[in-house]
Structures are given as structure tokens and as C-alpha cells.
Design a protein around this motif. Structure first.
Motif, PDB file in Angstrom:
ATOM      1  N   MET A   1       0.727  -1.198  -0.053  1.00 13.76           N
ATOM      2  CA  MET A   1       0.202   0.232  -0.040  1.00 13.76           C
ATOM      3  C   MET A   1       0.926   1.099  -0.026  1.00 13.76           C
ATOM      4  N   ASP A   2       0.236   2.365  -0.402  1.00 14.45           N
ATOM      5  CA  ASP A   2       1.151   3.690  -0.501  1.00 14.45           C
ATOM      6  C   ASP A   2       0.329   4.661   0.471  1.00 14.45           C
ATOM      7  N   LEU A   3       0.840   5.484   1.088  1.00 12.82           N
ATOM      8  CA  LEU A   3       0.399   6.559   1.909  1.00 12.82           C
ATOM      9  C   LEU A   3       0.394   7.769   1.391  1.00 12.82           C
ATOM     10  N   ILE A   4      -0.392   8.149   0.435  1.00 13.26           N
ATOM     11  CA  ILE A   4      -0.283   9.634  -0.414  1.00 13.26           C
ATOM     12  C   ILE A   4      -1.188  10.485   0.397  1.00 13.26           C
ATOM     13  N   SER A   5      -2.308  10.193   1.005  1.00 19.19           N
ATOM     14  CA  SER A   5      -3.272  11.015   1.531  1.00 19.19           C
ATOM     15  C   SER A   5      -4.054  10.329   2.574  1.00 19.19           C
ATOM     16  N   ILE A   6      -4.662  11.149   3.558  1.00 18.99           N
ATOM     17  CA  ILE A   6      -5.412  10.573   4.567  1.00 18.99           C
ATOM     18  C   ILE A   6      -6.276   9.692   4.247  1.00 18.99           C
ATOM     19  N   ASP A   7      -6.811  10.026   2.890  1.00 14.08           N
ATOM     20  CA  ASP A   7      -7.910   9.018   2.186  1.00 14.08           C
ATOM     21  C   ASP A   7      -7.248   7.718   2.175  1.00 14.08           C
ATOM     22  N   SER A   8      -6.025   7.534   1.902  1.00 11.93           N
ATOM     23  CA  SER A   8      -5.332   6.209   1.805  1.00 11.93           C
ATOM     24  C   SER A   8      -5.713   5.311   2.745  1.00 11.93           C
ATOM     25  N   LEU A   9      -6.327   5.770   3.965  1.00  9.10           N
ATOM     26  CA  LEU A   9      -6.137   4.903   5.348  1.00  9.10           C
ATOM     27  C   LEU A   9      -7.697   4.603   5.773  1.00  9.10           C
ATOM     28  N   SER A  10      -7.807   3.436   5.991  1.00 10.86           N
ATOM     29  CA  SER A  10      -9.005   3.060   6.661  1.00 10.86           C
ATOM     30  C   SER A  10      -9.128   3.706   8.216  1.00 10.86           C
ATOM     31  N   ASP A  11     -10.284   3.604   8.973  1.00 13.26           N
ATOM     32  CA  ASP A  11     -10.249   3.991  10.289  1.00 13.26           C
ATOM     33  C   ASP A  11      -9.564   3.050  11.090  1.00 13.26           C
ATOM     34  N   GLY A 107       0.490  16.300  -5.943  1.00 15.71           N
ATOM     35  CA  GLY A 107       0.308  15.020  -6.863  1.00 15.71           C
ATOM     36  C   GLY A 107       1.439  14.301  -7.349  1.00 15.71           C
ATOM     37  N   ALA A 108       2.727  14.810  -6.814  1.00 14.61           N
ATOM     38  CA  ALA A 108       3.966  13.963  -6.890  1.00 14.61           C
ATOM     39  C   ALA A 108       4.060  12.738  -6.583  1.00 14.61           C
ATOM     40  N   ALA A 109       3.664  12.521  -5.377  1.00 17.48           N
ATOM     41  CA  ALA A 109       3.857  11.302  -4.513  1.00 17.48           C
ATOM     42  C   ALA A 109       3.013  10.387  -5.063  1.00 17.48           C
ATOM     43  N   GLY A 110       1.779  10.561  -5.661  1.00 20.96           N
ATOM     44  CA  GLY A 110       0.907   9.799  -6.390  1.00 20.96           C
ATOM     45  C   GLY A 110       1.463   9.302  -7.729  1.00 20.96           C
ATOM     46  N   GLU A 111       1.961  10.190  -8.296  1.00 22.49           N
ATOM     47  CA  GLU A 111       2.707  10.106  -9.728  1.00 22.49           C
ATOM     48  C   GLU A 111       3.737   8.914  -9.551  1.00 22.49           C
ATOM     49  N   VAL A 112       4.445   9.089  -8.513  1.00 19.31           N
ATOM     50  CA  VAL A 112       5.751   8.077  -8.387  1.00 19.31           C
ATOM     51  C   VAL A 112       5.076   6.674  -7.843  1.00 19.31           C
ATOM     52  N   ALA A 118       7.513  -0.538  -5.207  1.00 16.55           N
ATOM     53  CA  ALA A 118       7.633  -0.209  -3.592  1.00 16.55           C
ATOM     54  C   ALA A 118       6.445   0.651  -3.112  1.00 16.55           C
ATOM     55  N   PRO A 119       6.356   0.419  -1.736  1.00  9.20           N
ATOM     56  CA  PRO A 119       5.288   1.385  -1.107  1.00  9.20           C
ATOM     57  C   PRO A 119       5.975   2.852  -1.054  1.00  9.20           C
ATOM     58  N   VAL A 120       5.167   3.815  -1.488  1.00  7.29           N
ATOM     59  CA  VAL A 120       5.452   5.140  -1.374  1.00  7.29           C
ATOM     60  C   VAL A 120       4.782   5.855  -0.347  1.00  7.29           C
ATOM     61  N   ILE A 121       5.444   6.653   0.275  1.00  5.08           N
ATOM     62  CA  ILE A 121       4.877   7.746   1.497  1.00  5.08           C
ATOM     63  C   ILE A 121       5.220   9.034   1.049  1.00  5.08           C
ATOM     64  N   ASN A 122       3.856   9.684   1.143  1.00  6.50           N
ATOM     65  CA  ASN A 122       4.052  11.354   0.692  1.00  6.50           C
ATOM     66  C   ASN A 122       4.611  12.063   1.961  1.00  6.50           C
ATOM     67  N   ALA A 123       5.703  12.822   1.900  1.00  4.75           N
ATOM     68  CA  ALA A 123       6.242  13.586   2.975  1.00  4.75           C
ATOM     69  C   ALA A 123       5.852  14.870   2.570  1.00  4.75           C
ATOM     70  N   GLY A 124       4.773  15.151   1.931  1.00  7.34           N
ATOM     71  CA  GLY A 124       4.434  16.469   1.517  1.00  7.34           C
ATOM     72  C   GLY A 124       4.602  16.778   0.169  1.00  7.34           C
ATOM     73  N   VAL A 291       3.433   0.115   5.761  1.00  5.70           N
ATOM     74  CA  VAL A 291       3.625   0.066   4.431  1.00  5.70           C
ATOM     75  C   VAL A 291       4.283  -1.134   3.758  1.00  5.70           C
ATOM     76  N   VAL A 292       5.421  -1.180   4.745  1.00  8.12           N
ATOM     77  CA  VAL A 292       6.520  -2.264   4.259  1.00  8.12           C
ATOM     78  C   VAL A 292       5.668  -3.766   4.587  1.00  8.12           C
ATOM     79  N   GLY A 293       4.815  -3.812   5.654  1.00  4.90           N
ATOM     80  CA  GLY A 293       4.428  -5.136   5.750  1.00  4.90           C
ATOM     81  C   GLY A 293       3.382  -5.393   5.127  1.00  4.90           C
ATOM     82  N   ARG A 294       2.561  -4.353   4.649  1.00  2.00           N
ATOM     83  CA  ARG A 294       1.546  -4.993   3.715  1.00  2.00           C
ATOM     84  C   ARG A 294       2.215  -5.239   2.494  1.00  2.00           C
TER      85      ARG A 294
END
Ligand code: ASP
Length: 297
Positions: A1-11, A107-112, A118-124, A291-294
Motif C-alpha cells: 500500500m502507499d500512504l499518499i493522502s489521509i484518504d489512503s487509510l481506513s479508520d 500530486g507528485a507522490a501519487g505520480e511516483v 515499492a510502497p511510497v509515503i508522501n512526505a509533502g 506499508v512495508v508489512g502490507r
């Protein structure tokens, strides 16, 4: 999984991350953090300046046993005109276990993430989102208050340019908090409800101040020295109108004497700014594990 937005995460993801971060916070303090990602490799790719986010991802990865490789962007092929997509394909081919990216473009993190396995994490990404900052802010508040249910958080300052505000405005209400956004008219998004800084702070349980992002402003604000603090900044007088046990947050870097008075920033009881930084390492440990675990499941 990627962590691009808060919307990427379930409750459930959000609850799990906050729980893990709180545990890591105590483990790091007591020197007991476990190397659960031993042998993995993290790539750090920062196209914009960073102190807290860059160093805390590196510290988090090291605490988990990962090796960290940071691309010196200024000396990279980006300076020879390589596109972000080609850089992503190149780095992806080296098979990192995860990649963290900060970039000036929305949108750069989503593009990558769409390019590499590999899982991508958006750091801004530009003025869009900074999800790990919002997560660490939430965990800092949960550590202080036990829960965010029924709490009011005032986010004040340069809302228009703030990816921190955008991610927090998505996350904190999911945890039961009410978010009030306020700032100078020129620094508010067109669609935001206009309330004054004083209205936002009155009775709030937490006040998060934001830096004026002059690097993203096209015109001068026209504020003389001391003017911004007087009109829009967090002074001891304004803080006195918040709840009696209200706390102060700031994602950093601070413009002391502009959006926040020194005495408020350094108030040992009220200011959680140093705790946010400490939670930054703990939360980024939790995010890397997720993200690495998933990816490996
Ligand atoms: N450090 C935060 C960010 O990168 C806030 C700021 O720069 O003002 O979004």
C-alpha cells in the motif's frame, strides 16, 4: 500500500497507527525499540527543504533496523533535466523496500506511486497533503488528552498553502474533533468559511499555528515587522482565551515573533512542539511498518 493522502487509510489503519506510534514513543524513550524491519532499505527523496521530516524518517528507519539511502537531489540527474517519472523508474529498479518523497508539485507522490512497485509515503506534495504530519499531530493530541472525541482544534495562519492543514482537516474530524480554520483573508482558500483568529482560538482545546509560506506567495503580505503577530499570531493574550488546559502545536519550522510569540512557543506546560517532533519518529516508525508489512504480506 502507499500512504499518499489521509484518504489512503481506513479508520482501522488510523487507529492502528496511533496505537503503534504511542507504543514506539515509549519504547524509544526507554531504549527498547525493536528492529522489526531489519535488512530492508528505505529511499529518501526530498526535492524540498526539510529538517524534521527528513531526519525523523531516517531515525525511524534506523530504529527499525532499515538501511537508509538519501538521494542528494541537488547533485542528482534531476539537475540534468531527468523527469520525475524517469527518476522514479530508475529508483524503483533498485528495489527499495519503501520510498519517501517530498516534492513541490501537488500530486507528485501519487505520480511516483503509480510507477514503482515499492510502497511510497508522501512526505509533502506542494500545497496538497502531508499525511504523516497530521498522523503525528493526532497521536500527540491523543497522548495528551486520551482521545480527540469532542475536542476543538483551531488551525491558524497560512491555510491556503498548508498541506499540514489540509491533511489535519481530513484526519482530526475522523477522530471526533471539530476543526476551526482561520487566517488572514489573503491566506485562506477561496472555499473556506471566514472566521477570525480570535473566534477560532476562543475556547479551543488545541491551537495549531502555521508558518507563513512566503516561498509560495506571489505577492507581499504588506505586514510590517510585528504586525502579523499582533493581528494574526498566537500571543499569550490570545492563548488565554482558549480552554484552560489548551495546548499549542506547530509543525515547524517556526517564524518566531511572526505567527507565534517566543513565550508561547517555549511555554513548558502548553507547548507540545517538541513532543510533536519526538512523536514524528514514533509515527514514522509505525507508518514504515504498515506499508512495508502490507507490501510483504
Ligand atoms: N514543515 C511543514 C511542511 O513541510 C510546514 C511548513 O513548512 O511550514 O509542510
Amino acid at each position: 500500500m502507499d500512504l499518499i493522502s489521509i484518504d489512503s487509510l481506513s479508520d482501522a489503519d488510523v487507529d492502528g497507527l496511533i496505537g503503534r506510534a504511542l507504543a514506539h514513543f515509549d519504547d524509544v524513550r526507554s531504549g527498547h525499540a525493536a528492529a522489526s524491519l531489519d535488512g530492508r532499505i528505505l529511499f529518501n527523496l526530498f526535492y524540498e527543504n526539510s529538517t524534521r521530516t527528513l531526519m525523523s524518517f531516517a531515525a525511524a528507519a534506523h530504529r527499525l533496523g532499515m538501511a537508509v539511502v538519501t538521494l542528494p537531489v541537488e547533485q542528482s540527474s534531476a539537475k540534468k533535466g531527468e523527469t520525475l517519472g524517469d527518476t522514479a523508474r530508475t529508483l524503483g529498479a533498485m528495489r527499495p523496500s519503501a520510498l519517501v518523497i517530498r516534492h513541490q508539485q501537488d500530486g507528485a507522490a501519487g505520480e511516483v506511486a503509480a510507477i514503482i512497485d515499492a510502497p511510497v509515503i508522501n512526505a509533502g506534495d506542494g500545497t496538497n497533503e502531508h499525511p504523516t504530519q497530521a498522523l503525528l499531530d493526532a497521536a500527540t493530541l491523543v497522548r495528551r488528552f486520551g482521545s480527540l472525541e469532542g475536542k476543538t482544534v483551531a488551525i491558524c495562519g497560512d491555510i491556503r498553502h498548508s498541506r499540514v492543514a489540509r491533511s489535519n482537516a481530513k484526519l482530526l474530524p475522523r477522530l471526533g474533533a471539530t476543526v476551526r480554520l482561520a487566517g488572514p483573508a489573503k491566506l485562506m482558500p477561496a472555499d473556506a468559511d471566514a472566521i477570525s483568529i480570535d473566534e477560532a482560538i476562543a475556547g479551543a482545546d488545541a491551537v495549531m499555528m502555521l508558518r507563513v509560506q512566503r516561498e509560495r506567495l506571489e505577492e507581499e503580505l504588506g505586514d510590517a515587522p510585528g504586525e502579523y503577530l499582533r493581528l494574526y499570531g498566537l500571543t499569550p493574550e490570545r492563548l488565554a482565551t482558549a480552554a484552560s488546559d489548551a495546548v499549542v502545536l506547530h509543525p515547524g519550522p517556526m517564524n518566531r515573533g511572526v505567527e507565534i510569540a517566543d513565550s508561547v512557543a517555549d511555554d513548558g506546560d502548553r507547548s507540545l512542539i517538541a513532543t510533536q517532533v519526538e512523536m514524528g519518529v514514533a509515527m514514522r516508525m509505525a507508518c514504515l511498518e504498515l506499508v512495508v508489512g502490507r507490501a510483504e504480506a
